[in-house]
Design a protein around this motif. Structure first.
Motif, PDB file in Angstrom:
ATOM      1  N   GLY A 228       0.473  -0.861  -4.772  1.00 40.65           N
ATOM      2  CA  GLY A 228       1.899  -0.308  -4.834  1.00 40.65           C
ATOM      3  C   GLY A 228       2.167   0.601  -6.146  1.00 40.65           C
ATOM      4  N   PRO A 229       3.443   0.587  -6.137  1.00 43.42           N
ATOM      5  CA  PRO A 229       3.890   1.566  -7.284  1.00 43.42           C
ATOM      6  C   PRO A 229       3.583   0.685  -8.570  1.00 43.42           C
ATOM      7  CG  PRO A 229       5.579   1.485  -5.620  1.00 43.42           C
ATOM      8  CD  PRO A 229       4.340   0.654  -4.980  1.00 43.42           C
ATOM      9  N   GLY A 230       3.615  -0.500  -8.542  1.00 50.21           N
ATOM     10  CA  GLY A 230       3.683  -1.292  -9.989  1.00 50.21           C
ATOM     11  C   GLY A 230       2.293  -2.024  -9.858  1.00 50.21           C
ATOM     12  N   GLY A 231       1.280  -1.994  -8.808  1.00 54.29           N
ATOM     13  CA  GLY A 231       0.074  -2.743  -8.791  1.00 54.29           C
ATOM     14  C   GLY A 231      -0.014  -3.287  -7.531  1.00 54.29           C
ATOM     15  N   ARG A 232      -0.897  -4.525  -7.461  1.00 48.47           N
ATOM     16  CA  ARG A 232      -1.195  -5.020  -6.213  1.00 48.47           C
ATOM     17  C   ARG A 232      -0.086  -5.511  -5.664  1.00 48.47           C
ATOM     18  NH1 ARG A 232      -6.696  -5.825  -4.679  1.00 48.47           N
ATOM     19  NH2 ARG A 232      -6.179  -8.024  -4.225  1.00 48.47           N
ATOM     20  N   VAL A 233       0.138  -5.480  -4.278  1.00 46.91           N
ATOM     21  CA  VAL A 233       1.211  -6.152  -3.396  1.00 46.91           C
ATOM     22  C   VAL A 233       0.738  -6.649  -2.257  1.00 46.91           C
ATOM     23  CG1 VAL A 233       3.397  -5.598  -2.362  1.00 46.91           C
ATOM     24  CG2 VAL A 233       2.878  -4.304  -4.344  1.00 46.91           C
ATOM     25  N   PRO A 234       1.183  -7.911  -2.047  1.00 48.36           N
ATOM     26  CA  PRO A 234       0.563  -8.595  -0.842  1.00 48.36           C
ATOM     27  C   PRO A 234       1.275  -7.895   0.430  1.00 48.36           C
ATOM     28  CG  PRO A 234       2.208  -9.889  -2.003  1.00 48.36           C
ATOM     29  CD  PRO A 234       2.193  -8.669  -2.569  1.00 48.36           C
ATOM     30  N   VAL A 235       0.282  -7.705   1.476  1.00 45.33           N
ATOM     31  CA  VAL A 235       0.463  -6.977   2.744  1.00 45.33           C
ATOM     32  C   VAL A 235       1.141  -8.200   3.559  1.00 45.33           C
ATOM     33  CG1 VAL A 235      -0.425  -6.006   4.900  1.00 45.33           C
ATOM     34  CG2 VAL A 235      -1.157  -5.011   2.825  1.00 45.33           C
ATOM     35  N   VAL A 236       2.435  -8.331   4.231  1.00 50.23           N
ATOM     36  CA  VAL A 236       3.028  -9.178   4.915  1.00 50.23           C
ATOM     37  C   VAL A 236       3.189  -8.666   6.511  1.00 50.23           C
ATOM     38  CG1 VAL A 236       4.136 -10.313   3.112  1.00 50.23           C
ATOM     39  CG2 VAL A 236       5.375  -8.605   4.211  1.00 50.23           C
TER      40      VAL A 236
END
Length: 77
Positions: free
Chosen positions: A37-45
């Motif tokens: 994501g824009p700020g690094g890794r983001v969980p996919v929910v």
């Protein structure tokens, strides 16, 4: 390098036709659990798959409805 955040625990799969199922994150392949994501890794929910004609669009969302990744598939001619 940013640390990987804790995943909320489930991924909801939506076929775009009203059918959904929640899957525990430990049953989801590692490559589908997080996206950049824009700020690094983001969980996919949430993963939504929609079909239009010979195309299939897969949209992956993070917490709060943040669109993380879109994949477009087309049938070979």
């Amino acid at each position: 390098m940013t640390a990987t955040p804790v995943h909320p625990g489930t991924v909801v799969f939506d076929d775009g036709g009203g059918n959904t199922r929640s899957v525990p994150v430990d049953e989801v392949p590692e490559s589908l659990r997080f996206a950049e994501g824009p700020g690094g890794r983001v969980p996919v929910v949430r993963v939504v798959a929609r079909t239009r004609g010979d195309q299939r669009e897969i949209l992956e969302y993070g917490p709060g409805g943040l669109l993380l990744r879109t994949t477009l598939q087309t049938r070979p001619a």
